[in-house]
Design a protein around this motif. Structure first.
Motif, PDB file in Angstrom:
ATOM      1  N   LEU A 184      59.665  69.628  65.504  1.00 45.40           N
ATOM      2  CA  LEU A 184      60.336  68.696  66.306  1.00 45.40           C
ATOM      3  C   LEU A 184      61.017  67.643  65.160  1.00 45.40           C
ATOM      4  O   LEU A 184      61.627  66.741  65.823  1.00 45.40           O
ATOM      5  CB  LEU A 184      59.007  68.262  66.383  1.00 45.40           C
ATOM      6  N   ALA A 185      60.997  67.756  64.305  1.00 40.43           N
ATOM      7  CA  ALA A 185      61.564  66.140  63.040  1.00 40.43           C
ATOM      8  C   ALA A 185      62.682  67.228  62.618  1.00 40.43           C
ATOM      9  O   ALA A 185      63.315  66.472  61.337  1.00 40.43           O
ATOM     10  CB  ALA A 185      61.122  65.841  62.715  1.00 40.43           C
ATOM     11  N   ASP A 186      63.325  68.492  63.056  1.00 40.25           N
ATOM     12  CA  ASP A 186      64.701  68.835  62.791  1.00 40.25           C
ATOM     13  C   ASP A 186      65.458  68.319  62.440  1.00 40.25           C
ATOM     14  O   ASP A 186      66.555  66.648  64.263  1.00 40.25           O
ATOM     15  CB  ASP A 186      65.230  69.819  63.310  1.00 40.25           C
ATOM     16  N   GLU A 187      66.512  68.036  61.558  1.00 39.67           N
ATOM     17  CA  GLU A 187      67.441  66.509  62.084  1.00 39.67           C
ATOM     18  C   GLU A 187      68.777  67.289  63.216  1.00 39.67           C
ATOM     19  O   GLU A 187      69.737  66.107  63.148  1.00 39.67           O
ATOM     20  CB  GLU A 187      68.518  66.599  60.324  1.00 39.67           C
ATOM     21  N   ASP A 188      68.689  68.408  63.317  1.00 39.73           N
ATOM     22  CA  ASP A 188      69.514  68.922  64.451  1.00 39.73           C
ATOM     23  C   ASP A 188      68.977  68.191  65.540  1.00 39.73           C
ATOM     24  O   ASP A 188      68.220  68.756  66.412  1.00 39.73           O
ATOM     25  CB  ASP A 188      69.790  70.034  64.078  1.00 39.73           C
ATOM     26  N   LYS A 189      69.687  67.399  66.166  1.00 44.16           N
ATOM     27  CA  LYS A 189      68.995  66.806  67.377  1.00 44.16           C
ATOM     28  C   LYS A 189      68.742  68.279  68.308  1.00 44.16           C
ATOM     29  O   LYS A 189      67.622  67.917  69.287  1.00 44.16           O
ATOM     30  CB  LYS A 189      69.726  66.166  68.324  1.00 44.16           C
ATOM     31  N   ASP A 190      69.421  69.138  68.667  1.00 42.44           N
ATOM     32  CA  ASP A 190      69.486  70.125  69.676  1.00 42.44           C
ATOM     33  C   ASP A 190      68.502  71.329  68.589  1.00 42.44           C
ATOM     34  O   ASP A 190      67.429  71.712  70.020  1.00 42.44           O
ATOM     35  CB  ASP A 190      70.951  71.096  69.658  1.00 42.44           C
ATOM     36  N   ALA A 205      47.328  74.733  75.055  1.00 43.06           N
ATOM     37  CA  ALA A 205      47.315  75.057  74.663  1.00 43.06           C
ATOM     38  C   ALA A 205      48.359  74.875  72.709  1.00 43.06           C
ATOM     39  O   ALA A 205      47.287  74.975  72.096  1.00 43.06           O
ATOM     40  CB  ALA A 205      48.149  76.875  74.978  1.00 43.06           C
ATOM     41  N   ALA A 206      49.136  73.490  73.256  1.00 48.05           N
ATOM     42  CA  ALA A 206      49.711  73.123  71.911  1.00 48.05           C
ATOM     43  C   ALA A 206      49.103  71.982  71.230  1.00 48.05           C
ATOM     44  O   ALA A 206      49.409  71.773  70.350  1.00 48.05           O
ATOM     45  CB  ALA A 206      51.124  73.142  71.895  1.00 48.05           C
ATOM     46  N   ALA A 207      47.891  71.853  71.814  1.00 51.05           N
ATOM     47  CA  ALA A 207      47.183  70.388  71.434  1.00 51.05           C
ATOM     48  C   ALA A 207      46.023  70.565  70.399  1.00 51.05           C
ATOM     49  O   ALA A 207      46.577  69.860  69.381  1.00 51.05           O
ATOM     50  CB  ALA A 207      46.255  70.089  72.661  1.00 51.05           C
ATOM     51  N   PRO A 208      46.422  71.400  69.691  1.00 47.00           N
ATOM     52  CA  PRO A 208      45.315  71.961  68.696  1.00 47.00           C
ATOM     53  C   PRO A 208      46.987  71.370  67.289  1.00 47.00           C
ATOM     54  O   PRO A 208      45.936  70.921  66.530  1.00 47.00           O
ATOM     55  CB  PRO A 208      44.538  73.194  68.627  1.00 47.00           C
ATOM     56  N   ARG A 209      47.597  72.573  67.635  1.00 48.90           N
ATOM     57  CA  ARG A 209      48.640  72.231  66.106  1.00 48.90           C
ATOM     58  C   ARG A 209      49.235  70.734  66.385  1.00 48.90           C
ATOM     59  O   ARG A 209      49.655  70.151  65.129  1.00 48.90           O
ATOM     60  CB  ARG A 209      49.540  73.169  66.368  1.00 48.90           C
ATOM     61  N   LEU A 210      49.544  70.187  67.423  1.00 54.83           N
ATOM     62  CA  LEU A 210      49.823  69.095  67.532  1.00 54.83           C
ATOM     63  C   LEU A 210      48.549  68.221  67.401  1.00 54.83           C
ATOM     64  O   LEU A 210      49.640  67.069  66.405  1.00 54.83           O
ATOM     65  CB  LEU A 210      50.253  68.343  68.999  1.00 54.83           C
ATOM     66  N   SER A 216      49.171  65.824  58.870  1.00 51.28           N
ATOM     67  CA  SER A 216      49.848  66.506  58.459  1.00 51.28           C
ATOM     68  C   SER A 216      51.394  66.786  58.002  1.00 51.28           C
ATOM     69  O   SER A 216      52.044  67.224  56.992  1.00 51.28           O
ATOM     70  CB  SER A 216      49.236  68.269  58.494  1.00 51.28           C
ATOM     71  N   GLU A 217      52.209  65.863  58.866  1.00 48.42           N
ATOM     72  CA  GLU A 217      53.290  65.934  58.883  1.00 48.42           C
ATOM     73  C   GLU A 217      53.716  64.499  57.769  1.00 48.42           C
ATOM     74  O   GLU A 217      53.692  63.945  58.413  1.00 48.42           O
ATOM     75  CB  GLU A 217      54.144  66.318  60.282  1.00 48.42           C
ATOM     76  N   GLY A 218      54.928  64.659  58.021  1.00 46.08           N
ATOM     77  CA  GLY A 218      55.798  63.345  57.671  1.00 46.08           C
ATOM     78  C   GLY A 218      56.188  62.975  58.596  1.00 46.08           C
ATOM     79  O   GLY A 218      55.707  63.152  60.235  1.00 46.08           O
ATOM     80  N   PRO A 219      56.521  61.282  58.340  1.00 40.12           N
ATOM     81  CA  PRO A 219      55.916  60.133  59.601  1.00 40.12           C
ATOM     82  C   PRO A 219      56.597  60.398  61.055  1.00 40.12           C
ATOM     83  O   PRO A 219      56.427  60.197  61.423  1.00 40.12           O
ATOM     84  CB  PRO A 219      57.068  59.105  58.856  1.00 40.12           C
ATOM     85  N   MET A 220      57.834  61.095  60.558  1.00 38.02           N
ATOM     86  CA  MET A 220      58.909  61.532  62.214  1.00 38.02           C
ATOM     87  C   MET A 220      58.325  62.591  62.652  1.00 38.02           C
ATOM     88  O   MET A 220      58.185  62.597  64.246  1.00 38.02           O
ATOM     89  CB  MET A 220      60.529  61.627  61.603  1.00 38.02           C
ATOM     90  N   GLY A 221      57.321  63.616  61.700  1.00 37.52           N
ATOM     91  CA  GLY A 221      57.315  65.019  62.337  1.00 37.52           C
ATOM     92  C   GLY A 221      55.978  64.215  63.373  1.00 37.52           C
ATOM     93  O   GLY A 221      55.454  64.784  64.164  1.00 37.52           O
ATOM     94  N   ALA A 226      52.939  63.358  68.770  1.00 36.03           N
ATOM     95  CA  ALA A 226      52.583  62.091  68.913  1.00 36.03           C
ATOM     96  C   ALA A 226      52.927  62.248  70.320  1.00 36.03           C
ATOM     97  O   ALA A 226      52.048  62.149  71.684  1.00 36.03           O
ATOM     98  CB  ALA A 226      52.691  60.750  68.336  1.00 36.03           C
ATOM     99  N   GLY A 227      55.103  62.285  70.689  1.00 35.71           N
ATOM    100  CA  GLY A 227      54.619  61.636  71.512  1.00 35.71           C
ATOM    101  C   GLY A 227      55.008  62.932  73.057  1.00 35.71           C
ATOM    102  O   GLY A 227      54.254  63.072  74.202  1.00 35.71           O
ATOM    103  N   VAL A 228      55.027  64.900  71.967  1.00 39.96           N
ATOM    104  CA  VAL A 228      54.606  65.758  73.174  1.00 39.96           C
ATOM    105  C   VAL A 228      53.162  65.499  73.722  1.00 39.96           C
ATOM    106  O   VAL A 228      52.671  65.918  74.697  1.00 39.96           O
ATOM    107  CB  VAL A 228      55.036  67.326  72.446  1.00 39.96           C
TER     108      VAL A 228
END
Length: 359
Positions: A184-190, A205-210, A216-221, A226-228
């Motif tokens: 999600l926080a990849d430097e490549d926007k694509d 189904a993705a909620a637990p990992r989100l 656990s992730e860095g600030p941008m992660g 949070a957006g998703v």
């Protein structure tokens, strides 16, 4: 598999489906299991999309329980491989049940000590090597997805994009979401946009990992997750996002994304629920939550008024006064006396003319 004809079953066949992009270097043929009845084939044909190969098995596997390696002179590319019976090790006039217990196909990646991680690293660089690795990993299940998550940061841009596709095929969202969240926080926007789209496709189904990502992730992660989360599970997003907004020294773009996510999730909550979330949130996060709830402050008027007053008492800086104007105006329009008094004072003569002009 057992042929069901009388005699040696000549002409009976069993079909294996194979990924045509993955060259098959060799086969291991196991005619019979370690125990049990059955007759062993003496010769077979291997039929692909384009060729037919005759194979002689040098000993009676019914007696030795041997397996046989079949190495091809050149790798086979085929989407269909048929094993067709020819002759069997059986006395003349008998009615054997010719069997094939197992057929294993090996690619160039199937070497001694091969691991899913080693295959995942080959996703970089493009070309045939990356395509073969992708096709193999797609059939690797949860272990393949876990390996992709581990090596993802080491891959090049094309490799990371390919890794998302492979992870999606390797397992369900409970498995592949680990890869998607890390991208999600990849430097490549694509890459980050593709990861977001795949998580949205996973839905709740993705909620637990989100949710895990918000701690656990860095600030941008955290911000991207949070957006998703605000879209796929808004009712579960409010408190975790509020907690994330209390993280010290967040950069403005990260705060903005978190604030937007909170506001989006709040659209699905009642006023009472929002009041509880704001009251329970860390004090450091409350000003951001009030800003995020533009248009909903009337529903939590008293609590919001107290928070804005506390905010400005603790931080009377220009930035705080400027940012507080919008919630103050909304609360004043809703009839809150304290907010009205403070807003009028700032309108009539704040020490910074730009704050008065904004008011």
């Amino acid at each position: 598999w057992h042929e069901a004809r009388s005699g040696a079953g000549t002409g009976d066949f069993v079909v294996l489906r194979a990924p045509s992009r993955v060259p098959i270097r060799r086969l291991t043929l196991v005619p019979l299991p370690p125990k049990g009845p059955g007759a062993a084939p003496k010769s077979i044909y291997l039929v692909t999309n384009e060729t037919v190969l005759a194979v002689e098995l040098p000993e009676d596997a019914a007696k030795t329980r041997a397996s046989f390696d079949v190495v091809f002179p050149a790798p086979l590319r085929t989407s269909c491989l048929a094993v067709t019976l020819d002759q069997a090790y059986a006395p003349a006039g008998s009615k054997p049940e010719v069997s094939i217990a197992e057929v294993v196909a090996y690619s160039d990646l199937d070497t001694e000590g091969a691991t899913h991680e080693a295959a995942a690293r080959k996703l970089s660089g493009g070309g045939e090597s990356a395509e073969v690795a992708a096709e193999v990993l797609k059939r690797g299940g949860p272990k393949a997805a876990a390996a992709i998550a581990t090596v993802l940061p080491t891959l090049d841009g094309r490799g990371r994009m390919l890794a998302l596709e492979v992870a999606s095929a390797a397992g369900g969202c409970d498995v592949s979401s680990e890869v998607f969240v890390r991208a999600l926080a990849d430097e490549d926007k694509d890459v980050s946009a593709r990861a977001e789209k795949m998580l949205l496709g996973c839905g709740p189904a993705a909620a637990p990992r989100l949710l895990t990502a918000l701690t656990s992730e860095g600030p941008m992660g955290k911000a991207r997750a949070a957006g998703v989360l605000s879209l796929v599970a808004p009712s579960r997003a409010l408190r975790p996002i509020a907690a994330a907004l209390a993280t010290p020294k967040l950069e403005a773009p990260v705060r903005s994304l978190l604030r937007t996510a909170f506001g989006r999730a709040a659209k699905h909550a009642t006023g009472d629920a929002l009041g509880d979330v704001v009251a329970e949130a860390p004090r450091e996060a409350r000003p951001e939550l009030i800003r995020a709830l533009h248009g909903r402050l009337v529903e939590i008027r008293e609590r919001a008024s107290l928070i804005v007053n506390e905010w400005l008492e603790k931080d009377p800086s220009f930035a705080a006064r400027y940012l507080a104007l919008e919630p103050l105006a909304e609360l004043a329009q809703a009839g809150d006396a304290a907010a009205t008094t403070r807003f009028v004072a700032m309108l009539g003569g704040d020490r910074d003319w730009s704050v008065s002009a904004r008011a």
